[in-house]
Scaffold this active site. Structure first.
Site, PDB file in Angstrom:
ATOM      1  N   CYS A   1       0.743  -1.301  -0.110  1.00 33.90           N
ATOM      2  CA  CYS A   1      -0.011   0.029  -0.096  1.00 33.90           C
ATOM      3  C   CYS A   1       0.732   1.081   0.240  1.00 33.90           C
ATOM      4  O   CYS A   1       2.024   1.148   0.258  1.00 33.90           O
ATOM      5  CB  CYS A   1      -0.921   0.083   1.221  1.00 33.90           C
ATOM      6  SG  CYS A   1       0.225  -0.090   2.863  1.00 33.90           S
TER       7      CYS A   1
ATOM      8  N   HIS B   1       3.432   2.251  11.585  1.00 36.01           N
ATOM      9  CA  HIS B   1       2.303   2.043  12.606  1.00 36.01           C
ATOM     10  C   HIS B   1       2.077   3.131  13.410  1.00 36.01           C
ATOM     11  O   HIS B   1       0.993   2.991  14.010  1.00 36.01           O
ATOM     12  CB  HIS B   1       2.357   0.571  13.342  1.00 36.01           C
ATOM     13  CG  HIS B   1       2.606  -0.304  12.360  1.00 36.01           C
ATOM     14  ND1 HIS B   1       3.908  -1.175  12.310  1.00 36.01           N
ATOM     15  CD2 HIS B   1       1.616  -1.158  11.685  1.00 36.01           C
ATOM     16  CE1 HIS B   1       3.984  -1.962  11.546  1.00 36.01           C
ATOM     17  NE2 HIS B   1       2.685  -2.082  10.920  1.00 36.01           N
TER      18      HIS B   1
ATOM     19  N   CYS C   1       2.164   6.152   8.935  1.00 33.52           N
ATOM     20  CA  CYS C   1       1.312   6.234   7.550  1.00 33.52           C
ATOM     21  C   CYS C   1       0.453   7.506   7.893  1.00 33.52           C
ATOM     22  O   CYS C   1      -0.151   7.767   8.805  1.00 33.52           O
ATOM     23  CB  CYS C   1       0.683   4.898   7.354  1.00 33.52           C
ATOM     24  SG  CYS C   1      -0.541   5.277   5.711  1.00 33.52           S
TER      25      CYS C   1
ATOM     26  N   HIS D   1      -1.309  -4.334  19.724  1.00 30.62           N
ATOM     27  CA  HIS D   1      -0.835  -3.804  18.451  1.00 30.62           C
ATOM     28  C   HIS D   1      -0.332  -2.466  18.604  1.00 30.62           C
ATOM     29  O   HIS D   1      -0.803  -1.599  19.091  1.00 30.62           O
ATOM     30  CB  HIS D   1      -1.866  -3.919  17.392  1.00 30.62           C
ATOM     31  CG  HIS D   1      -1.534  -3.954  15.980  1.00 30.62           C
ATOM     32  ND1 HIS D   1      -1.091  -2.543  15.197  1.00 30.62           N
ATOM     33  CD2 HIS D   1      -1.171  -4.706  15.062  1.00 30.62           C
ATOM     34  CE1 HIS D   1      -0.691  -2.908  14.170  1.00 30.62           C
ATOM     35  NE2 HIS D   1      -0.991  -3.949  13.850  1.00 30.62           N
TER      36      HIS D   1
ATOM     37  N   GLU E   1      -0.161   0.028  16.387  1.00 33.36           N
ATOM     38  CA  GLU E   1      -0.910   1.131  15.753  1.00 33.36           C
ATOM     39  C   GLU E   1      -2.049   1.428  16.957  1.00 33.36           C
ATOM     40  O   GLU E   1      -2.198   2.764  17.161  1.00 33.36           O
ATOM     41  CB  GLU E   1      -1.443   0.690  14.558  1.00 33.36           C
ATOM     42  CG  GLU E   1      -2.477   1.699  14.234  1.00 33.36           C
ATOM     43  CD  GLU E   1      -3.270   1.704  12.792  1.00 33.36           C
ATOM     44  OE1 GLU E   1      -3.095   0.621  12.164  1.00 33.36           O
ATOM     45  OE2 GLU E   1      -4.809   1.982  12.906  1.00 33.36           O
TER      46      GLU E   1
ATOM     47  N   SER F   1       1.172  -9.414  10.729  1.00 35.62           N
ATOM     48  CA  SER F   1       0.577  -8.540   9.893  1.00 35.62           C
ATOM     49  C   SER F   1      -1.060  -8.531  10.018  1.00 35.62           C
ATOM     50  O   SER F   1      -1.380  -9.432   9.517  1.00 35.62           O
ATOM     51  CB  SER F   1       1.172  -8.631   8.473  1.00 35.62           C
ATOM     52  OG  SER F   1       0.041  -8.045   7.350  1.00 35.62           O
ATOM     53  N   SER F   2      -1.450  -7.586  10.890  1.00 35.75           N
ATOM     54  CA  SER F   2      -2.967  -7.601  10.849  1.00 35.75           C
ATOM     55  C   SER F   2      -3.713  -7.588   9.796  1.00 35.75           C
ATOM     56  O   SER F   2      -4.524  -8.726   9.731  1.00 35.75           O
ATOM     57  CB  SER F   2      -3.308  -6.323  11.719  1.00 35.75           C
ATOM     58  OG  SER F   2      -4.676  -6.377  11.782  1.00 35.75           O
ATOM     59  N   ASN F   3      -3.352  -6.983   8.845  1.00 34.07           N
ATOM     60  CA  ASN F   3      -4.348  -7.041   7.426  1.00 34.07           C
ATOM     61  C   ASN F   3      -4.012  -8.394   6.693  1.00 34.07           C
ATOM     62  O   ASN F   3      -5.227  -8.829   5.964  1.00 34.07           O
ATOM     63  CB  ASN F   3      -3.969  -5.876   6.389  1.00 34.07           C
ATOM     64  CG  ASN F   3      -2.882  -5.992   5.813  1.00 34.07           C
ATOM     65  OD1 ASN F   3      -2.870  -6.551   4.679  1.00 34.07           O
ATOM     66  ND2 ASN F   3      -1.536  -5.456   6.315  1.00 34.07           N
TER      67      ASN F   3
ATOM     68  N   SER G   1       1.826  -5.093   3.424  1.00 36.71           N
ATOM     69  CA  SER G   1       3.278  -4.966   3.598  1.00 36.71           C
ATOM     70  C   SER G   1       4.050  -5.991   2.835  1.00 36.71           C
ATOM     71  O   SER G   1       5.106  -6.147   3.241  1.00 36.71           O
ATOM     72  CB  SER G   1       3.796  -5.164   5.094  1.00 36.71           C
ATOM     73  OG  SER G   1       2.801  -6.013   5.769  1.00 36.71           O
TER      74      SER G   1
END
Ligand code: SF4
Length: 367
Positions: A44, A106, A128, A156, A158, A254-256, A299
């Site tokens: 991204c 994050h 980001c 997490h 973030e 990686s959460s996503n 990522s």
């Protein structure tokens, strides 16, 4: 069959698993073997910017450049940056006074920023911009004395960073099941915000339950779950509906990427797995499988997907069809500290984007 993709190339070294193509066996299955390749997938804009920021910092200031936490949640990216001279640390007190430190994509809490300044570190903030937007929302609602129900995963980075903007006003909501036991000071003054990389469907379920309990619940001014997370989930939903198995390239933290596995299972894939590298794919995952869905987290550099496609081609999955559900062309400029120090640099990457080289996907034509 495809020959191009919109995903950007990473400038890091190539991961190579020798003989990736030959490791898996080409066992017969009923029906034609094929791969459905989700798009968008992979990098991204926020990850691209953060990785380039570390590369540029190394070029500009020389090694070592320190990075607080993993710059992005991908083991391959971190390993390759370490080879270039990046040193990853957990906290700023591990960094020598006066050194350069990059804050990860994050984000960080104001306490971390203050600790770095106190130590005399030269910070480059690669948070980001879409995470920074959520930080600003948290500050604004806290100023208005509104309780913030932050939907996200405790621990997490973030979530720690966002909560750190207004610790007195933030309550973390991990899942829909948390809602029943939530306590708020004033049910008339509550707002929900969220981590950027959650499952859209699960988050909406959490919000539905929150609103049932707190009818005056305010919405965030705009979506907190970012465009990249949403786009990758929409694409894998379409792929999963037709896939026997889905393989997501991405790291365990990686959460996503983890959400993509969950979403694939929810939307029809008979099985779904996450791998860091193609070498982790097991032969038995492909037993009797005609259609393999493939995607990657936000990522993940495209080389890792190419390597997976190469391994799958070796197992007879040479027909690769890209399933594209959105176009992405967002690009962020580099962190301001780097732009200042790189002023005069005119190349495209200094502005925060990759060179326009397009990767060639090695999905051989179907027979
Ligand atoms: S996943 Fe979304 S919020 Fe996270 S770095 Fe990428 S664009 Fe930014």
């Amino acid at each position: 069959m495809i020959s191009s993709t919109d995903a950007p190339m990473i400038g890091l070294g190539m991961p190579r698993v020798p003989g990736a193509r030959d490791r898996l066996k080409d066992n017969p299955v009923v029906g034609q073997k094929r791969v459905l390749l989700a798009a968008p997938r992979g990098y991204c804009a926020g990850v691209d910017r953060a990785v380039i920021a570390v590369e540029k910092a190394l070029e500009r200031y020389g090694a070592p450049v320190y990075v607080r936490k993993q710059i992005v949640h991908n083991i391959h990216v971190v390993t390759e940056l370490e080879k270039l001279g990046a040193v990853f640390v957990d906290e700023v007190d591990e960094v020598p006074t006066g050194a350069h430190i990059v804050f990860s994509a994050h984000g960080v809490s104001p306490m971390v920023v203050a600790a770095a300044a106190e130590r005399g570190l030269r910070a480059i903030d690669a948070t980001c911009p879409l995470v920074t937007k959520v930080h600003r929302e948290a500050v604004r609602f806290a100023r208005d004395n509104t309780q913030i129900l932050l939907i996200g995963h405790t621990g997490h980075e973030e979530v720690e960073g966002t909560a750190g903007e207004a610790p007195e006003h933030v309550t973390i909501v991990n899942s829909p099941d948390d809602v029943a036991t939530l306590e708020v000071a004033d049910p008339e003054k509550v707002v929900w915000l969220s981590q950027t990389t959650l499952s859209v469907d699960e988050t909406m379920e959490t919000v539905r339950r929150l609103r049932e309990r707190f009818p005056k619940l305010q919405d965030p001014p705009s979506d907190d779950i970012c465009y990249a997370t949403q786009n990758r989930q929409v694409a894998i939903k379409k792929v999963a509906a037709e896939a026997d198995v889905v393989i997501v390239v991405g790291s365990a933290n990686s959460s996503n990427s983890v959400r993509l596995v969950e979403v694939a299972l929810e939307y029809g894939a008979k099985a779904a797995y996450r791998v860091d590298y193609a070498s982790e794919v097991r032969q038995e995952w492909l037993d009797g499988v005609a259609t393999v869905g493939v995607t990657s987290g936000a990522s993940v550099p495209e080389e890792l997907v190419e390597e997976l496609l190469e391994a799958l081609a070796g197992a007879g999955y040479r027909d690769v069809t890209e399933v594209k559900t959105a176009e992405e062309d967002l690009m962020f400029s580099l962190p301001k500290e780097l732009r200042r120090d790189l002023s005069g640099a005119r190349d495209e990457r200094a502005l925060g984007g990759r060179m326009t080289r397009r990767p060639e996907i090695r999905g051989a034509p179907s027979a």
